[in-house]
Design an enzyme around this catalytic site. Structure first.
Site, PDB file in Angstrom:
ATOM      1  N   LYS A 195       0.860  -1.185   0.000  1.00 25.71           N
ATOM      2  CA  LYS A 195       0.000   0.000   0.000  1.00 25.71           C
ATOM      3  C   LYS A 195       0.894   1.232   0.000  1.00 25.71           C
ATOM      4  O   LYS A 195       1.712   1.426   0.901  1.00 25.71           O
ATOM      5  CB  LYS A 195      -0.914  -0.002   1.227  1.00 25.71           C
ATOM      6  CG  LYS A 195      -1.795   1.243   1.321  1.00 25.71           C
ATOM      7  CD  LYS A 195      -2.791   1.164   2.458  1.00 25.71           C
ATOM      8  CE  LYS A 195      -3.600   2.452   2.554  1.00 25.71           C
ATOM      9  NZ  LYS A 195      -4.592   2.413   3.628  1.00 25.71           N
ATOM     10  N   LYS A 248      -2.126  -1.549  -3.827  1.00 29.28           N
ATOM     11  CA  LYS A 248      -2.998  -0.380  -3.785  1.00 29.28           C
ATOM     12  C   LYS A 248      -2.177   0.888  -3.885  1.00 29.28           C
ATOM     13  O   LYS A 248      -1.192   0.997  -3.158  1.00 29.28           O
ATOM     14  CB  LYS A 248      -3.762  -0.403  -2.458  1.00 29.28           C
ATOM     15  CG  LYS A 248      -4.661   0.776  -2.214  1.00 29.28           C
ATOM     16  CD  LYS A 248      -5.219   0.719  -0.824  1.00 29.28           C
ATOM     17  CE  LYS A 248      -6.018   1.991  -0.591  1.00 29.28           C
ATOM     18  NZ  LYS A 248      -6.490   2.128   0.743  1.00 29.28           N
TER      19      LYS A 248
HETATM   20  C1  PBG Z   1      -7.185   3.368   5.443  1.00 28.69           C
HETATM   21  C2  PBG Z   1      -7.641   3.267   4.036  1.00 28.69           C
HETATM   22  C3  PBG Z   1      -7.546   4.244   3.049  1.00 28.69           C
HETATM   23  C4  PBG Z   1      -8.127   3.713   1.902  1.00 28.69           C
HETATM   24  C5  PBG Z   1      -8.560   2.427   2.211  1.00 28.69           C
HETATM   25  N1  PBG Z   1      -8.232   2.167   3.543  1.00 28.69           N
HETATM   26  C6  PBG Z   1      -7.082   5.640   3.110  1.00 28.69           C
HETATM   27  C7  PBG Z   1      -5.695   5.973   3.494  1.00 28.69           C
HETATM   28  O1  PBG Z   1      -4.799   5.134   3.596  1.00 28.69           O
HETATM   29  O2  PBG Z   1      -5.514   7.162   3.712  1.00 28.69           O
HETATM   30  C8  PBG Z   1      -8.248   4.430   0.590  1.00 28.69           C
HETATM   31  C9  PBG Z   1      -9.244   3.880  -0.362  1.00 28.69           C
HETATM   32  C10 PBG Z   1      -9.512   4.769  -1.522  1.00 28.69           C
HETATM   33  O3  PBG Z   1      -8.870   5.812  -1.743  1.00 28.69           O
HETATM   34  O4  PBG Z   1     -10.435   4.424  -2.278  1.00 28.69           O
HETATM   35  N2  PBG Z   1      -8.203   2.993   6.343  1.00 28.69           N
END
Ligand code: PBG
Length: 324
Positions: A195, A248
């Site tokens: 991520k 991601k």
């Molecule tokens: C964190 C989380 C995020 C997303 C999914 N889980 C946001 C982040 O890391 O700031 C982002 C998902 C998206 O942008 O569609 N709980």
């Protein structure tokens, strides 16, 4: 041997030839729909930067999830927006919290729909970080306990799978251990393994009011320039017991999806994140692109890159087309 003996266009001359040699086809089986759950009653609050999506209060979920199930989408992933936040995100692991209650509601409305829960405290903390904060530091080890507690309350509420998205080191092992000890050894973990610290999450953070109030997430999420590091992250999560690993965002990171798929024989998910969705919607609204075609092209290409599963806000719209 080459032209004129070889003519690549022979197998492109009509749709049936193209169908016969197409290497990748998208299916509703590949889609996971993210759902935002919020407090209150009778709430279906459209998310400004993500047209077509909304925050739902629990009483409004049943209709929505039945529609999703009837479209053939196999799974949803839940994000909660609590009424109250605090500095340790207590609402995240409250057995009677927003997601915990939402899981019960969904499992009774559509029992066969797979309910995945996002495990991360950022939507529940006043500072907006994914871990316990001391001064300006996001602490790793004290966060593991909170994440384990959170995952356990989700499992106890009936969640089918948990998905840690915090990027703390060791959280997959910590969650696995807790679930196993408490009788949930059959609940799989879908780990957000690679991520990245991405600006593509902007619209999501607006939707959840989860932007960090100081600093950024670069001390825990990955640097966008890195690729070998993604392989290490994924390897560690697999070692710790992840059943599905995730990359991601998706679109700008398809090289990572491919590398991970080539390297490991494990189901791979890719998250087609909020910013990727918003860009398509905005351009379509302006009449600059053909939304439907772009959507199907993007999703097919994420699959071609190696994703078995795609988390996408387009899931319902894509399912409608795939079902035609
Ligand atoms: C964190 C989380 C995020 C997303 C999914 N889980 C946001 C982040 O890391 O700031 C982002 C998902 C998206 O942008 O569609 N709980």
């Amino acid at each position: 041997m080459g032209f004129p003996i070889i003519r690549m266009r022979r197998l492109r001359q009509n749709e049936n030839f193209r169908r016969m040699v197409r290497e990748t086809s998208l299916s509703v089986d590949n889609l996971i729909y993210p759902l935002f759950v919020t407090f209150g009653k009778g709430v279906k609050d459209e998310i400004n930067a993500m047209p077509g999506t909304a925050r739902f209060s629990i009483d409004m979920l049943s209709r929505e999830v039945k529609e999703i199930r009837n479209l053939g989408v196999p799974a949803v992933i839940l994000f909660g927006i609590p009424e109250e936040k605090d500095d340790v995100g207590s609402a995240a692991y409250n057995p009677d919290g927003i997601v915990q209650r939402a899981v019960k509601e969904i499992k009774s409305a559509a029992p066969d729909l797979i309910v995945i829960t996002d495990v991360c405290i950022d939507e529940y903390t006043t500072h907006g970080h994914c871990g316990v904060v001391r001064g300006n530091e996001v602490l790793n080890d004290p966060t593991l306990e909170l994440l384990s507690k959170m995952a356990l309350t989700h499992a106890r509420s009936g969640a089918d799978m948990v998905a840690p998205s915090d990027m703390m080191d060791g959280r997959v092992a910590a969650i696995r251990k807790t679930l196993d000890e408490k009788g949930f050894s059959d609940i799989p973990i879908m780990a957000y393994s690679a991520k990245y610290a991405s600006a593509f999450y902007g619209p999501f953070r607006e939707a959840c009011d989860s932007s960090p109030k100081f600093g950024d997430r670069k001390s825990y999420q990955m640097d966008p320039g890195n690729s070998d590091e993604a392989i290490r992250e994924v390897a560690l999560d697999i070692e710790e017991g992840a059943d599905i690993i995730m990359v991601k965002p998706a679109m700008a990171y398809l090289d990572i999806v491919r590398r991970v798929k080539d390297e490991f024989k494990i189901p791979v998910a890719a998250y087609n994140v909020s910013g990727e969705y918003s860009m398509v919607k905005a351009a379509a609204e302006k009449g600059w692109i053909d939304e439907e075609k772009i959507m199907m092209e993007i999703l097919t290409n994420i699959k071609r890159a190696g994703a078995d599963m795609i988390l996408t806000y387009f899931a319902k719209e894509a399912a409608k087309i795939l079902n035609k």
